[in-house]
Design a protein around this motif. Structure first.
Motif, PDB file in Angstrom:
ATOM      1  N   GLU A  27      33.038   5.735   8.029  1.00  0.00           N
ATOM      2  CA  GLU A  27      33.722   6.263   6.842  1.00  0.00           C
ATOM      3  C   GLU A  27      34.858   5.345   6.401  1.00  0.00           C
ATOM      4  O   GLU A  27      35.069   5.134   5.199  1.00  0.00           O
ATOM      5  CB  GLU A  27      34.245   7.669   7.122  1.00  0.00           C
ATOM      6  N   ILE A  28      35.581   4.778   7.348  1.00  0.00           N
ATOM      7  CA  ILE A  28      36.688   3.870   7.009  1.00  0.00           C
ATOM      8  C   ILE A  28      36.142   2.607   6.351  1.00  0.00           C
ATOM      9  O   ILE A  28      36.695   2.122   5.356  1.00  0.00           O
ATOM     10  CB  ILE A  28      37.518   3.561   8.270  1.00  0.00           C
ATOM     11  N   ARG A  30      33.305   2.367   4.747  1.00  0.00           N
ATOM     12  CA  ARG A  30      32.776   2.782   3.452  1.00  0.00           C
ATOM     13  C   ARG A  30      33.863   2.827   2.381  1.00  0.00           C
ATOM     14  O   ARG A  30      33.596   2.614   1.205  1.00  0.00           O
ATOM     15  CB  ARG A  30      32.116   4.162   3.594  1.00  0.00           C
ATOM     16  N   ARG A  31      35.088   3.076   2.806  1.00  0.00           N
ATOM     17  CA  ARG A  31      36.215   3.117   1.868  1.00  0.00           C
ATOM     18  C   ARG A  31      36.853   1.743   1.651  1.00  0.00           C
ATOM     19  O   ARG A  31      37.889   1.642   1.007  1.00  0.00           O
ATOM     20  CB  ARG A  31      37.264   4.111   2.363  1.00  0.00           C
ATOM     21  N   GLY A  32      36.254   0.691   2.208  1.00  0.00           N
ATOM     22  CA  GLY A  32      36.685  -0.674   1.918  1.00  0.00           C
ATOM     23  C   GLY A  32      37.630  -1.305   2.917  1.00  0.00           C
ATOM     24  O   GLY A  32      38.170  -2.377   2.653  1.00  0.00           O
ATOM     25  N   PHE A  33      37.832  -0.694   4.054  1.00  0.00           N
ATOM     26  CA  PHE A  33      38.728  -1.246   5.059  1.00  0.00           C
ATOM     27  C   PHE A  33      37.933  -1.938   6.159  1.00  0.00           C
ATOM     28  O   PHE A  33      36.752  -1.673   6.351  1.00  0.00           O
ATOM     29  CB  PHE A  33      39.589  -0.137   5.684  1.00  0.00           C
TER      30      PHE A  33
END
Length: 62
Positions: A27-28, A30-33
């Motif tokens: 998830e992290i 997926r958010r660009g990190f």
């Protein structure tokens, strides 16, 4: 650049530490990190979960 260190620790086995770690990392990312996951479990749960072959090293943390 801000860095966050997150540890998932429990003495009990089979409580979902690896599963939770993989899903949080996904998830992290997926958010660009960027994410680095370190598995210190001698049973290799994380790399088995992710389908990564075992490392060929002569020295380990154990």
């Amino acid at each position: 650049m801000k860095q966050i260190v997150l540890s998932l620790i429990a003495n009990a086995g089979g409580v979902g530490k690896t599963t939770l770690s993989v899903h949080l990392a996904y998830e992290i990312v997926r958010r660009g990190f960027s994410v680095a996951i370190l598995d210190l479990d001698p049973q290799r749960s994380l790399d088995v979960f992710c389908g990564i072959p075992p490392a060929e090293v002569s020295n380990t943390l154990v």
